[in-house]
Design a protein around this motif. Structure first.
Motif, PDB file in Angstrom:
ATOM      1  N   ALA A 178       0.910  -1.173  -0.038  1.00  0.00           N
ATOM      2  CA  ALA A 178       0.112  -0.076   0.116  1.00  0.00           C
ATOM      3  C   ALA A 178       0.659   1.391  -0.050  1.00  0.00           C
ATOM      4  CB  ALA A 178      -0.983   0.175   1.362  1.00  0.00           C
ATOM      5  N   LEU A 179       1.998   1.149   0.617  1.00  0.00           N
ATOM      6  CA  LEU A 179       2.946   2.286   0.973  1.00  0.00           C
ATOM      7  C   LEU A 179       3.755   2.576  -0.535  1.00  0.00           C
ATOM      8  CD1 LEU A 179       3.693   4.296   2.956  1.00  0.00           C
ATOM      9  CD2 LEU A 179       5.564   2.920   3.423  1.00  0.00           C
ATOM     10  N   VAL A 180       4.133   1.393  -0.945  1.00  0.00           N
ATOM     11  CA  VAL A 180       5.249   1.478  -2.441  1.00  0.00           C
ATOM     12  C   VAL A 180       4.461   1.633  -3.576  1.00  0.00           C
ATOM     13  CG1 VAL A 180       7.102   0.388  -3.353  1.00  0.00           C
ATOM     14  CG2 VAL A 180       6.949   0.407  -1.013  1.00  0.00           C
ATOM     15  N   ARG A 181       3.631   0.765  -3.718  1.00  0.00           N
ATOM     16  CA  ARG A 181       2.486   0.752  -4.787  1.00  0.00           C
ATOM     17  C   ARG A 181       3.314   0.495  -6.317  1.00  0.00           C
ATOM     18  NH1 ARG A 181      -2.305   5.338  -4.644  1.00  0.00           N
ATOM     19  NH2 ARG A 181      -3.102   4.646  -2.375  1.00  0.00           N
ATOM     20  N   HIS A 182       4.573  -0.043  -6.169  1.00  0.00           N
ATOM     21  CA  HIS A 182       5.246  -0.361  -7.475  1.00  0.00           C
ATOM     22  C   HIS A 182       5.545  -1.887  -7.261  1.00  0.00           C
ATOM     23  CE1 HIS A 182       8.791  -0.719  -9.948  1.00  0.00           C
ATOM     24  NE2 HIS A 182       8.295   0.106 -10.834  1.00  0.00           N
ATOM     25  N   THR A 183       5.458  -2.637  -8.215  1.00  0.00           N
ATOM     26  CA  THR A 183       5.682  -4.176  -8.106  1.00  0.00           C
ATOM     27  C   THR A 183       7.053  -4.393  -7.658  1.00  0.00           C
ATOM     28  OG1 THR A 183       3.830  -4.441  -9.675  1.00  0.00           O
ATOM     29  CG2 THR A 183       5.247  -6.348  -9.235  1.00  0.00           C
ATOM     30  N   ALA A 184       7.897  -4.224  -8.377  1.00  0.00           N
ATOM     31  CA  ALA A 184       9.310  -4.556  -8.181  1.00  0.00           C
ATOM     32  C   ALA A 184       9.608  -3.735  -6.735  1.00  0.00           C
ATOM     33  CB  ALA A 184      10.185  -4.062  -9.269  1.00  0.00           C
ATOM     34  N   GLY A 185       9.213  -2.607  -6.688  1.00  0.00           N
ATOM     35  CA  GLY A 185       9.790  -2.087  -5.377  1.00  0.00           C
ATOM     36  C   GLY A 185       9.293  -2.713  -4.109  1.00  0.00           C
ATOM     37  N   ALA A 186       7.907  -3.212  -4.462  1.00  0.00           N
ATOM     38  CA  ALA A 186       7.296  -3.804  -3.116  1.00  0.00           C
ATOM     39  C   ALA A 186       8.028  -4.907  -2.753  1.00  0.00           C
ATOM     40  CB  ALA A 186       5.858  -3.596  -3.665  1.00  0.00           C
ATOM     41  N   VAL A 187       7.956  -5.752  -4.007  1.00  0.00           N
ATOM     42  CA  VAL A 187       8.807  -6.955  -3.538  1.00  0.00           C
ATOM     43  C   VAL A 187      10.180  -7.067  -3.145  1.00  0.00           C
ATOM     44  CG1 VAL A 187       9.512  -9.037  -4.601  1.00  0.00           C
ATOM     45  CG2 VAL A 187       7.372  -8.043  -5.435  1.00  0.00           C
ATOM     46  N   VAL A 188      10.810  -6.107  -3.620  1.00  0.00           N
ATOM     47  CA  VAL A 188      12.287  -5.910  -2.981  1.00  0.00           C
ATOM     48  C   VAL A 188      12.187  -5.409  -1.585  1.00  0.00           C
ATOM     49  CG1 VAL A 188      14.266  -4.298  -3.088  1.00  0.00           C
ATOM     50  CG2 VAL A 188      13.463  -5.355  -5.278  1.00  0.00           C
ATOM     51  N   THR A 189      11.360  -4.340  -1.116  1.00  0.00           N
ATOM     52  CA  THR A 189      11.399  -3.822  -0.053  1.00  0.00           C
ATOM     53  C   THR A 189      10.557  -4.869   1.197  1.00  0.00           C
ATOM     54  OG1 THR A 189      10.644  -1.569  -0.893  1.00  0.00           O
ATOM     55  CG2 THR A 189       9.916  -1.986   1.514  1.00  0.00           C
ATOM     56  N   VAL A 190       9.810  -5.918   0.500  1.00  0.00           N
ATOM     57  CA  VAL A 190       9.254  -6.927   1.484  1.00  0.00           C
ATOM     58  C   VAL A 190      10.423  -7.653   1.931  1.00  0.00           C
ATOM     59  CG1 VAL A 190       8.022  -9.061   1.526  1.00  0.00           C
ATOM     60  CG2 VAL A 190       6.892  -7.097   0.807  1.00  0.00           C
ATOM     61  N   CYS A 191      11.118  -8.054   0.822  1.00  0.00           N
ATOM     62  CA  CYS A 191      12.455  -9.046   1.117  1.00  0.00           C
ATOM     63  C   CYS A 191      13.350  -8.383   2.055  1.00  0.00           C
ATOM     64  CB  CYS A 191      13.314  -9.324  -0.302  1.00  0.00           C
ATOM     65  SG  CYS A 191      12.150 -10.407  -1.292  1.00  0.00           S
ATOM     66  N   GLY A 192      13.493  -7.043   1.941  1.00  0.00           N
ATOM     67  CA  GLY A 192      14.720  -6.483   2.653  1.00  0.00           C
ATOM     68  C   GLY A 192      14.104  -6.227   4.110  1.00  0.00           C
ATOM     69  N   VAL A 193      12.865  -5.793   4.368  1.00  0.00           N
ATOM     70  CA  VAL A 193      12.497  -5.562   5.775  1.00  0.00           C
ATOM     71  C   VAL A 193      12.171  -6.958   6.396  1.00  0.00           C
ATOM     72  CG1 VAL A 193      10.358  -4.856   6.759  1.00  0.00           C
ATOM     73  CG2 VAL A 193      11.244  -3.524   5.195  1.00  0.00           C
ATOM     74  N   LEU A 194      11.640  -7.951   5.779  1.00  0.00           N
ATOM     75  CA  LEU A 194      11.161  -9.241   6.534  1.00  0.00           C
ATOM     76  C   LEU A 194      12.341 -10.127   6.624  1.00  0.00           C
ATOM     77  CD1 LEU A 194       7.700  -9.847   5.042  1.00  0.00           C
ATOM     78  CD2 LEU A 194       8.379  -8.602   7.000  1.00  0.00           C
ATOM     79  N   VAL A 195      13.327 -10.085   5.555  1.00  0.00           N
ATOM     80  CA  VAL A 195      14.138 -10.942   5.624  1.00  0.00           C
ATOM     81  C   VAL A 195      15.849 -10.660   5.795  1.00  0.00           C
ATOM     82  CG1 VAL A 195      15.010 -13.250   4.405  1.00  0.00           C
ATOM     83  CG2 VAL A 195      12.656 -12.867   5.019  1.00  0.00           C
ATOM     84  N   VAL A 196      16.162  -9.912   4.637  1.00  0.00           N
ATOM     85  CA  VAL A 196      17.510  -9.707   4.536  1.00  0.00           C
ATOM     86  C   VAL A 196      18.317  -8.979   5.646  1.00  0.00           C
ATOM     87  CG1 VAL A 196      19.155  -8.432   2.718  1.00  0.00           C
ATOM     88  CG2 VAL A 196      17.149  -9.609   1.749  1.00  0.00           C
ATOM     89  N   VAL A 197      17.434  -7.686   5.816  1.00  0.00           N
ATOM     90  CA  VAL A 197      18.098  -6.854   7.040  1.00  0.00           C
ATOM     91  C   VAL A 197      18.133  -7.882   8.490  1.00  0.00           C
ATOM     92  CG1 VAL A 197      17.946  -4.987   8.399  1.00  0.00           C
ATOM     93  CG2 VAL A 197      17.444  -4.791   6.136  1.00  0.00           C
ATOM     94  N   PRO A 198      17.117  -8.553   8.707  1.00  0.00           N
ATOM     95  CA  PRO A 198      16.917  -9.407   9.898  1.00  0.00           C
ATOM     96  C   PRO A 198      18.112 -10.490  10.077  1.00  0.00           C
ATOM     97  CG  PRO A 198      14.877  -9.075   9.376  1.00  0.00           C
ATOM     98  CD  PRO A 198      15.818  -8.449   8.048  1.00  0.00           C
ATOM     99  N   MET A 199      18.345 -10.836   8.770  1.00  0.00           N
ATOM    100  CA  MET A 199      19.502 -11.933   8.856  1.00  0.00           C
ATOM    101  C   MET A 199      20.592 -11.628   9.244  1.00  0.00           C
ATOM    102  SD  MET A 199      18.718 -13.928   5.011  1.00  0.00           S
ATOM    103  CE  MET A 199      20.096 -15.093   5.333  1.00  0.00           C
TER     104      MET A 199
END
Length: 266
Positions: A178-199
């Motif tokens: 809802a915040l990003v509203r761009h397909t690629a940007g939303a998927v990348v942000t999801v991966c970064g926030v939920l998995v990549v950074v926490p790893m």
């Protein structure tokens, strides 16, 4: 009715929209079997290597780790988070959102229906994956006498935490979408926030930083809820605190999605 239609009709419409996305069918159709296959392969590797394990490795071994590993959790969180993000981004990308909001001017009802459908679908999917990976792993490792049962201490907690990663990630993905509203940007942000950074987050000597880390679902799963025996370390999250984090993310993501959709133009 005021706002455009009964809520049951909105749920039915969102169900159709969710499954009309090819990404949803691909992610569920291939992703869920892939997760179970990884669990089976990991369990087979452990089964074959068991005779060569050292005494310390055998003492520390737990079949739950073979059923649902960090890699498996990563796959579930990325897949579910992507489903959640695309459930809302896809409608904006195609322009269908305009038609939806003409039919249902009450935007909060549309978002609530999306959240409900995505949440329930991913909760069921997460529960199935958790049960399937556990069952497959136990079946393979039973030949070495390494199985645990649902009645053993903390097994239910681990299975429940594994299952909840999917709906938590999906609803977080909806908020991000809802915040990003761009397909690629939303998927990348999801991966970064939920998995990549926490790893890359590790306990430190600074407790305030540990407390900050303990607000991340993947971190609390990896360091607490996903472990059959929780480590006694003041730097790590507690079981109660970890459950609170998982419980807080869905409503926080829901509020974010509601606010953004209500106050931003189509």
């Amino acid at each position: 009715m005021a706002g455009g239609g009964r809520f049951g009709d909105l749920l039915a419409a969102e169900w159709i929209k969710l499954w009309s996305l090819r990404s949803t069918r691909w992610l569920f159709g291939l992703g869920m079997p892939a997760v179970v296959a990884f669990a089976a392969q990991s369990s087979l590797d452990a089964y074959r290597a068991w005779p060569g394990f050292t005494a310390m490795e055998k003492a520390r071994f737990t079949s739950l780790a073979e059923a649902f590993s960090g890699l498996t959790a990563t796959m579930v969180m990325i897949g579910a988070g992507t489903v959640g993000a695309l459930a809302i981004v896809g409608e904006y990308a195609t322009g269908l959102i305009r038609t939806t909001l003409v039919a249902v001017p009450a935007r909060h009802r549309v978002v609530a229906a999306k959240l409900a459908v995505v949440g329930v679908v991913t909760l069921v999917a997460g529960g199935l994956v958790s049960a399937a990976t556990f069952g497959v792993s136990q079946a393979i490792l039973s030949g070495r006498g390494l199985t645990v049962s649902v009645g053993d201490p903390d097994v239910v907690r681990v299975l429940a935490a594994n299952a909840l990663l999917a709906p938590v990630s999906a609803l977080a993905g909806m908020g991000i979408g809802a915040l990003v509203r761009h397909t690629a940007g939303a998927v990348v942000t999801v991966c970064g926030v939920l998995v990549v950074v926490p790893m890359f987050l590790q306990p430190t000597v600074h407790q305030w930083l540990n407390d900050l880390y303990a607000l991340v679902p993947f971190y609390v799963w990896r360091t607490c809820l996903g472990l059959p025996q929780v480590r006694d370390d003041p730097a790590l999250p507690t079981v109660a605190g970890s459950w609170a984090v998982l419980a807080a993310w869905p409503p926080a993501a829901a509020v974010l999605a509601l606010l953004v959709v209500r106050h931003r133009d189509v």
